[in-house]
Design a protein around this motif. Structure first.
Motif, PDB file in Angstrom:
ATOM      1  N   LEU A  71       0.914  -1.101  -0.044  1.00 19.76           N
ATOM      2  CA  LEU A  71       0.123   0.135   0.116  1.00 19.76           C
ATOM      3  C   LEU A  71       0.827   1.087   0.008  1.00 19.76           C
ATOM      4  CD1 LEU A  71      -2.611  -1.247   2.721  1.00 19.76           C
ATOM      5  CD2 LEU A  71      -2.725  -1.489   0.326  1.00 19.76           C
ATOM      6  N   GLN A  72       1.140   1.733  -1.280  1.00 16.21           N
ATOM      7  CA  GLN A  72       2.174   2.989  -1.366  1.00 16.21           C
ATOM      8  C   GLN A  72       1.641   4.031  -0.662  1.00 16.21           C
ATOM      9  OE1 GLN A  72       3.499   3.145  -5.252  1.00 16.21           O
ATOM     10  NE2 GLN A  72       5.135   4.785  -4.877  1.00 16.21           N
ATOM     11  N   GLY A  73       2.744   4.599   0.153  1.00 17.45           N
ATOM     12  CA  GLY A  73       2.405   6.044   0.627  1.00 17.45           C
ATOM     13  C   GLY A  73       1.516   5.819   2.070  1.00 17.45           C
ATOM     14  N   TYR A  74       1.427   4.924   2.708  1.00 18.79           N
ATOM     15  CA  TYR A  74       0.840   4.644   3.836  1.00 18.79           C
ATOM     16  C   TYR A  74       1.487   4.179   5.127  1.00 18.79           C
ATOM     17  CZ  TYR A  74      -3.809   5.113   1.320  1.00 18.79           C
ATOM     18  OH  TYR A  74      -4.682   5.694   0.477  1.00 18.79           O
ATOM     19  N   GLY A  75       2.778   4.367   5.053  1.00 14.29           N
ATOM     20  CA  GLY A  75       3.568   3.980   5.967  1.00 14.29           C
ATOM     21  C   GLY A  75       3.828   5.210   6.774  1.00 14.29           C
ATOM     22  N   MET A  76       5.106   5.339   7.518  1.00 18.42           N
ATOM     23  CA  MET A  76       5.573   6.441   8.459  1.00 18.42           C
ATOM     24  C   MET A  76       6.165   7.387   7.378  1.00 18.42           C
ATOM     25  SD  MET A  76       4.942   5.321  11.416  1.00 18.42           S
ATOM     26  CE  MET A  76       5.853   6.375  12.238  1.00 18.42           C
ATOM     27  N   PHE A  77       6.284   8.647   8.133  1.00 19.67           N
ATOM     28  CA  PHE A  77       6.813   9.651   7.304  1.00 19.67           C
ATOM     29  C   PHE A  77       8.265   9.469   7.400  1.00 19.67           C
ATOM     30  CE2 PHE A  77       2.595  11.653   8.131  1.00 19.67           C
ATOM     31  CZ  PHE A  77       2.390  12.156   6.673  1.00 19.67           C
ATOM     32  N   TYR A  78       8.736   9.914   6.210  1.00 24.10           N
ATOM     33  CA  TYR A  78      10.466  10.096   6.451  1.00 24.10           C
ATOM     34  C   TYR A  78      10.535  11.266   7.333  1.00 24.10           C
ATOM     35  CZ  TYR A  78      10.667   6.715   2.384  1.00 24.10           C
ATOM     36  OH  TYR A  78      11.004   5.376   1.780  1.00 24.10           O
TER      37      TYR A  78
ATOM     38  N   SER B 252      10.457  15.199   6.109  1.00 19.71           N
ATOM     39  CA  SER B 252       9.890  15.083   4.633  1.00 19.71           C
ATOM     40  C   SER B 252       8.599  15.019   4.854  1.00 19.71           C
ATOM     41  CB  SER B 252      10.601  14.134   3.859  1.00 19.71           C
ATOM     42  OG  SER B 252       9.865  13.690   2.693  1.00 19.71           O
ATOM     43  N   GLY B 253       7.733  15.316   3.719  1.00 24.49           N
ATOM     44  CA  GLY B 253       6.361  15.196   3.691  1.00 24.49           C
ATOM     45  C   GLY B 253       5.952  13.749   3.202  1.00 24.49           C
ATOM     46  N   GLN B 254       7.000  12.978   2.601  1.00 26.25           N
ATOM     47  CA  GLN B 254       6.729  11.747   1.993  1.00 26.25           C
ATOM     48  C   GLN B 254       6.748  10.608   2.946  1.00 26.25           C
ATOM     49  OE1 GLN B 254       9.253  10.974  -1.353  1.00 26.25           O
ATOM     50  NE2 GLN B 254       8.519  12.880  -2.427  1.00 26.25           N
ATOM     51  N   ARG B 255       6.033   9.772   2.660  1.00 26.58           N
ATOM     52  CA  ARG B 255       5.620   8.486   3.398  1.00 26.58           C
ATOM     53  C   ARG B 255       6.239   7.101   2.703  1.00 26.58           C
ATOM     54  NH1 ARG B 255      -0.068   9.209   6.093  1.00 26.58           N
ATOM     55  NH2 ARG B 255       0.723   7.541   7.392  1.00 26.58           N
ATOM     56  N   GLY B 256       6.685   6.215   3.837  1.00 29.66           N
ATOM     57  CA  GLY B 256       6.941   5.029   3.345  1.00 29.66           C
ATOM     58  C   GLY B 256       5.838   4.042   2.997  1.00 29.66           C
ATOM     59  N   ASN B 257       5.992   2.792   2.818  1.00 25.28           N
ATOM     60  CA  ASN B 257       4.622   1.895   2.541  1.00 25.28           C
ATOM     61  C   ASN B 257       4.245   1.163   3.531  1.00 25.28           C
ATOM     62  OD1 ASN B 257       5.112   2.780  -0.425  1.00 25.28           O
ATOM     63  ND2 ASN B 257       6.832   1.470  -0.356  1.00 25.28           N
TER      64      ASN B 257
END
Length: 108
Positions: free
Chosen positions: A67-74, A77-82
């Motif tokens: 589930l891409q982008g539903y993990g923890m935040f880096y 960064s505003g990006q998330r893991g999976n």
């Protein structure tokens, strides 16, 4: 989150997840029938959102879904893991003779 979680261990208070960097890994169990015929499962994300995933027909044990982008935040960064879903297929261990014979007659 504690030091163990930062090193890739479990997430404190979220025992259904293992953490690997910004990715979260969750193991779910499905029945043999769900693996053979396919099904849908509701998955709760770390944010509490419920997503429905589709289990494909003939899913093999230890299949992993992302589930891409539903993990923890880096960090910073505003990006998330999976959010990774590891699928465990549960094999029944107490089949009756009738069930065994039926399975033998329909499976190769």
């Amino acid at each position: 989150i504690g030091a163990a979680a930062e090193r890739g261990g479990g997430c404190r208070g979220l025992s259904r997840f293992q953490r690997h960097g910004a990715d979260l890994i969750e193991e779910i169990s499905i029945t043999v029938w769900e693996a053979l015929l396919g099904s849908e499962k509701d998955i709760k994300t770390i944010d509490g959102q419920t997503l429905t995933i589709k289990i494909k027909e003939s899913t093999q044990p230890n299949t992993t879904m992302r589930l891409q982008g539903y993990g923890m935040f880096y960090i910073n960064s505003g990006q998330r893991g999976n959010h990774m879903i590891s699928i465990k297929v549960v094999i029944p261990n107490n089949l009756t003779e009738y069930q065994k014979n039926t399975l033998k007659s329909i499976l190769p």
